[in-house]
Design a protein around this motif. Structure first.
Motif, PDB file in Angstrom:
ATOM      1  N   LYS A   2       0.574  -1.066  -0.056  1.00  0.00           N
ATOM      2  CA  LYS A   2       0.100  -0.655  -0.351  1.00  0.00           C
ATOM      3  C   LYS A   2       0.607   0.960  -0.434  1.00  0.00           C
ATOM      4  CE  LYS A   2      -4.168   0.134   2.363  1.00  0.00           C
ATOM      5  NZ  LYS A   2      -4.943  -0.348   2.862  1.00  0.00           N
ATOM      6  N   GLU A  17      -2.651   0.727  -3.454  1.00  0.00           N
ATOM      7  CA  GLU A  17      -2.169  -1.027  -3.446  1.00  0.00           C
ATOM      8  C   GLU A  17      -1.749  -1.424  -4.935  1.00  0.00           C
ATOM      9  OE1 GLU A  17      -1.303  -4.088  -1.266  1.00  0.00           O
ATOM     10  OE2 GLU A  17      -2.502  -2.677  -0.943  1.00  0.00           O
ATOM     11  N   LEU A  18       0.225  -1.278  -4.613  1.00  0.00           N
ATOM     12  CA  LEU A  18       1.013  -1.446  -5.564  1.00  0.00           C
ATOM     13  C   LEU A  18       1.147  -3.425  -6.564  1.00  0.00           C
ATOM     14  CD1 LEU A  18       3.626   1.009  -5.625  1.00  0.00           C
ATOM     15  CD2 LEU A  18       1.252   1.084  -6.740  1.00  0.00           C
ATOM     16  N   SER A  19       1.023  -3.442  -7.091  1.00  0.00           N
ATOM     17  CA  SER A  19       1.231  -4.596  -7.557  1.00  0.00           C
ATOM     18  C   SER A  19       2.250  -5.382  -6.679  1.00  0.00           C
ATOM     19  CB  SER A  19       1.576  -5.300  -8.273  1.00  0.00           C
ATOM     20  OG  SER A  19       1.599  -6.788  -8.721  1.00  0.00           O
ATOM     21  N   ASP A  20       3.174  -6.550  -6.132  1.00  0.00           N
ATOM     22  CA  ASP A  20       4.661  -7.003  -6.198  1.00  0.00           C
ATOM     23  C   ASP A  20       5.460  -7.533  -6.418  1.00  0.00           C
ATOM     24  OD1 ASP A  20       4.167  -6.112  -3.429  1.00  0.00           O
ATOM     25  OD2 ASP A  20       3.561  -7.850  -2.248  1.00  0.00           O
ATOM     26  N   GLU A  21       4.143  -7.919  -7.801  1.00  0.00           N
ATOM     27  CA  GLU A  21       4.600  -8.420  -9.245  1.00  0.00           C
ATOM     28  C   GLU A  21       5.573  -7.506  -9.765  1.00  0.00           C
ATOM     29  OE1 GLU A  21       3.081 -11.068 -12.820  1.00  0.00           O
ATOM     30  OE2 GLU A  21       1.807 -10.558 -10.997  1.00  0.00           O
ATOM     31  N   VAL A  22       5.030  -5.903  -9.742  1.00  0.00           N
ATOM     32  CA  VAL A  22       5.903  -5.409 -11.122  1.00  0.00           C
ATOM     33  C   VAL A  22       6.292  -4.592 -10.526  1.00  0.00           C
ATOM     34  CG1 VAL A  22       5.286  -3.168 -12.034  1.00  0.00           C
ATOM     35  CG2 VAL A  22       3.428  -5.338 -12.175  1.00  0.00           C
ATOM     36  N   LYS A 110      10.387  -3.657 -15.142  1.00  0.00           N
ATOM     37  CA  LYS A 110       9.550  -4.411 -14.269  1.00  0.00           C
ATOM     38  C   LYS A 110      10.415  -3.855 -12.695  1.00  0.00           C
ATOM     39  CE  LYS A 110       6.719  -7.693 -14.912  1.00  0.00           C
ATOM     40  NZ  LYS A 110       6.422  -9.483 -14.877  1.00  0.00           N
ATOM     41  N   SER A 114      10.689  -1.123 -10.098  1.00  0.00           N
ATOM     42  CA  SER A 114      10.980  -1.988  -8.057  1.00  0.00           C
ATOM     43  C   SER A 114      11.601  -1.462  -7.745  1.00  0.00           C
ATOM     44  CB  SER A 114      11.355  -3.189  -8.769  1.00  0.00           C
ATOM     45  OG  SER A 114       9.851  -4.224  -9.375  1.00  0.00           O
ATOM     46  N   GLU A 199      -2.606   2.300 -12.852  1.00  0.00           N
ATOM     47  CA  GLU A 199      -3.711   0.699 -13.825  1.00  0.00           C
ATOM     48  C   GLU A 199      -2.783  -0.133 -14.450  1.00  0.00           C
ATOM     49  OE1 GLU A 199      -7.105   2.361 -13.189  1.00  0.00           O
ATOM     50  OE2 GLU A 199      -7.178   2.899 -11.632  1.00  0.00           O
ATOM     51  N   GLU A 202       0.317  -2.257 -14.642  1.00  0.00           N
ATOM     52  CA  GLU A 202       0.308  -3.341 -14.071  1.00  0.00           C
ATOM     53  C   GLU A 202      -0.509  -4.274 -14.844  1.00  0.00           C
ATOM     54  OE1 GLU A 202      -1.893  -2.961 -10.297  1.00  0.00           O
ATOM     55  OE2 GLU A 202       0.403  -2.105  -9.510  1.00  0.00           O
ATOM     56  N   LYS A 206       2.083  -7.444 -16.464  1.00  0.00           N
ATOM     57  CA  LYS A 206       1.623  -8.652 -15.041  1.00  0.00           C
ATOM     58  C   LYS A 206       1.498 -10.051 -16.710  1.00  0.00           C
ATOM     59  CE  LYS A 206      -0.802  -6.727 -11.095  1.00  0.00           C
ATOM     60  NZ  LYS A 206      -2.451  -7.169 -10.929  1.00  0.00           N
TER      61      LYS A 206
END
Length: 206
Positions: A2, A17-22, A110, A114, A199, A202, A206
């Motif tokens: 977050k 909420e940010l994606s951990d995958e990205v 990514k 990160s 958005e 991601e 993904k």
């Protein structure tokens, strides 16, 4: 994870909420280096050119007899060792671009996102809009936010007034989401993303 969302007045505008995958990968310097090298190679014009023996102007005749003159034998005046002769093994027009797998390019982007998140240099804003195109006003907002060197990425379309206001500010770049790339992310200190850009990125990565 977050992350706080702010507006251009540096006030909190919620959370995202940010994606951990990205945005949550462990950055790899080797991937970033490969991607930057790939991008810079593709940008080179490759228009350097010299004339070889077949292209320089001049006669094709033998300048003097092969024997009997006491001089070193010569075949033509256009040879590389002659004055005004052609260049041997000179540069030619070519592309400097190299190949890099699509999966590697995607992973490098990514990693760049990160890396900014890990360094605490990722800022999320709710939207980027300006009532009028005033560079002085926008520069004041950026100074208050501490954006001295920033890449700002909006959604699919950038607000015209905001883009006009920001385009003459030194060390500040504004790109739509589809223009997000590793080199521009790394060359600026702060990365600013709108919620719509997050958005779109991601969905794309993904």
């Amino acid at each position: 994870m977050k992350v706080k969302v702010i507006n251009l007045d540096n006030k909190k505008a919620g959370d995202i909420e940010l994606s951990d995958e990205v945005f949550g990968l462990a950055p790899r310097a080797d991937l970033l280096q490969r991607m930057v090298k790939y991008q810079l190679a593709a940008r080179q014009a490759g228009t350097h050119k010299t004339k070889d023996v077949s292209e320089v102007s001049g006669t094709n005749a033998k300048p003097f007899n092969q024997k009997g003159t006491g001089r070193a034998r010569q075949g033509q005046k256009r040879a590389p060792h002659q004055r005004t002769g052609g260049v041997a093994h000179g540069p030619v027009v070519r592309s400097h671009a190299t190949d890099l797998p699509k999966k590697v390019r995607k992973l490098a982007l990514k990693n760049a996102l990160s890396a900014k998140q890990a360094e605490g240099k990722l800022v999320i804003v709710d939207e980027l809009k300006a009532a009028e195109a005033k560079t002085k006003v926008m520069a004041g907002k950026f100074e208050a936010l501490g954006w001295k060197s920033a890449l700002i990425i909006d959604g699919s379309e950038t607000d015209a007034n905001f883009a006009l206001s920001a385009r003459n500010i030194p060390l500040v770049d504004v790109l739509p989401e589809k223009g997000a790339n590793v080199y521009d992310i790394l060359r600026r200190d702060t990365l600013v993303l709108t919620k719509s850009a997050v958005e779109s990125l991601e969905a794309r990565l993904k």
